[in-house]
Design a protein around this motif. Structure first.
Motif, PDB file in Angstrom:
ATOM      1  N   THR A 110      14.663  53.242  10.725  1.00 19.93           N
ATOM      2  CA  THR A 110      15.669  52.937  11.743  1.00 19.93           C
ATOM      3  C   THR A 110      15.537  53.882  12.932  1.00 19.93           C
ATOM      4  OG1 THR A 110      17.347  54.441  10.830  1.00 19.93           O
ATOM      5  CG2 THR A 110      17.266  52.200   9.922  1.00 19.93           C
ATOM      6  N   LEU A 152      20.994  54.148  18.029  1.00 21.00           N
ATOM      7  CA  LEU A 152      21.274  53.266  19.157  1.00 21.00           C
ATOM      8  C   LEU A 152      20.982  53.963  20.473  1.00 21.00           C
ATOM      9  CD1 LEU A 152      22.397  50.486  20.012  1.00 21.00           C
ATOM     10  CD2 LEU A 152      24.686  51.509  20.002  1.00 21.00           C
ATOM     11  N   ALA A 181      17.343  53.455  21.195  1.00 24.22           N
ATOM     12  CA  ALA A 181      16.824  52.091  21.063  1.00 24.22           C
ATOM     13  C   ALA A 181      16.524  51.489  22.440  1.00 24.22           C
ATOM     14  CB  ALA A 181      17.826  51.228  20.314  1.00 24.22           C
ATOM     15  N   GLN A 214      17.165  44.147  24.195  1.00 19.24           N
ATOM     16  CA  GLN A 214      16.483  43.651  22.998  1.00 19.24           C
ATOM     17  C   GLN A 214      17.495  43.545  21.865  1.00 19.24           C
ATOM     18  OE1 GLN A 214      12.744  45.504  22.129  1.00 19.24           O
ATOM     19  NE2 GLN A 214      12.747  44.874  19.986  1.00 19.24           N
ATOM     20  N   LEU A 250      19.305  43.946  18.588  1.00 20.52           N
ATOM     21  CA  LEU A 250      19.276  45.003  17.590  1.00 20.52           C
ATOM     22  C   LEU A 250      20.276  44.688  16.489  1.00 20.52           C
ATOM     23  CD1 LEU A 250      19.574  47.913  20.189  1.00 20.52           C
ATOM     24  CD2 LEU A 250      17.438  47.169  19.118  1.00 20.52           C
ATOM     25  N   GLU A 257      25.066  42.395  15.223  1.00 19.68           N
ATOM     26  CA  GLU A 257      24.021  42.295  16.250  1.00 19.68           C
ATOM     27  C   GLU A 257      24.547  42.906  17.556  1.00 19.68           C
ATOM     28  OE1 GLU A 257      20.927  40.945  15.807  1.00 19.68           O
ATOM     29  OE2 GLU A 257      21.405  40.617  13.686  1.00 19.68           O
ATOM     30  N   VAL A 287      19.963  51.592  14.028  1.00 16.87           N
ATOM     31  CA  VAL A 287      19.647  50.170  14.170  1.00 16.87           C
ATOM     32  C   VAL A 287      18.198  49.869  13.787  1.00 16.87           C
ATOM     33  CG1 VAL A 287      21.356  49.873  16.008  1.00 16.87           C
ATOM     34  CG2 VAL A 287      18.985  50.433  16.606  1.00 16.87           C
ATOM     35  N   PHE A 345      15.124  46.704  14.692  1.00 13.22           N
ATOM     36  CA  PHE A 345      14.840  45.623  15.649  1.00 13.22           C
ATOM     37  C   PHE A 345      13.475  45.037  15.367  1.00 13.22           C
ATOM     38  CE2 PHE A 345      13.690  49.675  17.510  1.00 13.22           C
ATOM     39  CZ  PHE A 345      12.417  49.471  18.024  1.00 13.22           C
TER      40      PHE A 345
END
Length: 214
Positions: free
Chosen positions: A142, A145, A148, A152, A154, A180, A212, A214
Motif C-alpha cells: 500500500t 493517501l 498517492a 487516479q 484509489l 473508493e 490505499v 491502486f
C-alpha cells in the motif's frame, strides 16, 4: 507463561518491523511511551530468552519464536476489535482499549469461537489483516493517501490506528476500508479528495493515516 509486558514488546516490535527494516530502541520507546532505559533492559531480557536478536547499529529483530508469539497476540487483538466493533458496537477508542486488555487473557478455544462467530474475517475494522489460525499473515503493498497519485481511482485498504480521535474523524468523512477515493487537487496543508459523491478537504495528517491501493 509470558508476562503481559513481554507480549506487548514483541507485538510492538513486529508492528514497527512491518514498515521499517531496522527497529531501534528509540522506535520502541516512542511507540510504547516508555523510557529508553526501560526498553534497553527489556531487550536484553528478550535477547536472553531468544525471542529477539539485538545487535549494535543493526537494531532489534524478532526470532521465529518471538514472531510466533507476536502474531498470536496480534490475532487475538484484531479478532477482539472486530467482535467489539461489529457485534457490540464499541467506539474506536473503547474498542482499542478493551482489546488491548483482553488480548492477553483469552484462551485458544475462545479465540476460535469468536473467529467462527464472525465468519472467519480476514481483516479487522481498520483494514489490517488478521493472522490466520496457523499464524500466516499476507500483507498488501500500500501507499499513504498523501503520497498517492492524483486523478487516479484509489481504494482505501487500511487506516493507521494510533489515534482514536483521528479514526473518528476519518469515519465521519467516509474514509473507511473498501471506500473508493480520488485526489482531485493538492493544496497547502492537504488535498481535495472525492469521496463517493462528495468533495472533502483532507489534511495531510489525515492523509498520512490512510493507506490505499491502486
Amino acid at each position: 507463561m509470558l508476562s503481559q509486558a513481554i507480549q506487548d514488546y514483541l507485538k510492538v516490535i513486529f508492528t514497527i518491523q512491518e514498515d521499517h527494516p531496522v527497529v531501534t530502541t528509540t522506535d520502541i520507546a516512542k511507540a510504547m511511551n516508555v523510557s529508553a532505559a526501560s526498553v534497553t533492559g527489556m531487550i536484553k531480557r528478550l535477547d536472553q530468552m531468544q525471542l529477539v536478536i539485538h545487535q549494535s547499529y543493526k537494531g532489534v529483530k524478532l526470532t521465529p519464536a518471538g514472531k510466533k508469539i507476536a502474531l498470536e497476540i496480534i490475532r487475538h487483538h484484531r479478532l477482539l476489535e472486530t467482535y467489539l466493533r461489529e457485534i457490540m458496537g464499541y467506539s474506536w477508542e473503547k474498542m482499542h482499549d478493551e482489546a488491548e486488555h483482553l488480548e492477553h487473557h483469552i484462551s485458544e478455544d475462545f479465540e476460535e469461537r469468536i473467529d467462527a462467530l464472525l465468519g472467519y474475517p480476514t481483516h479487522d475494522p481498520h483494514g489490517h489483516p488478521i493472522p490466520t489460525q496457523d499464524l500466516k499473515m499476507v500483507r498488501a503493498e500500500t501507499i499513504t493517501l498523501s503520497k498517492a497519485p492524483s486523478n487516479q481511482s484509489l481504494t482505501i485498504h487500511h487506516l493507521s490506528d494510533a489515534d482514536p480521535a483521528l479514526l473518528h474523524l476519518m469515519e465521519q468523512m467516509g474514509l473507511m476500508p473498501g471506500c473508493e477515493v480520488l485526489i482531485t487537487e493538492r493544496k497547502s496543508g492537504g488535498m481535495m479528495v472525492q469521496v463517493g459523491s462528495r468533495d472533502e478537504f483532507i489534511r495531510k495528517e489525515v492523509a498520512d493515516a490512510v493507506h490505499v491501493i491502486f
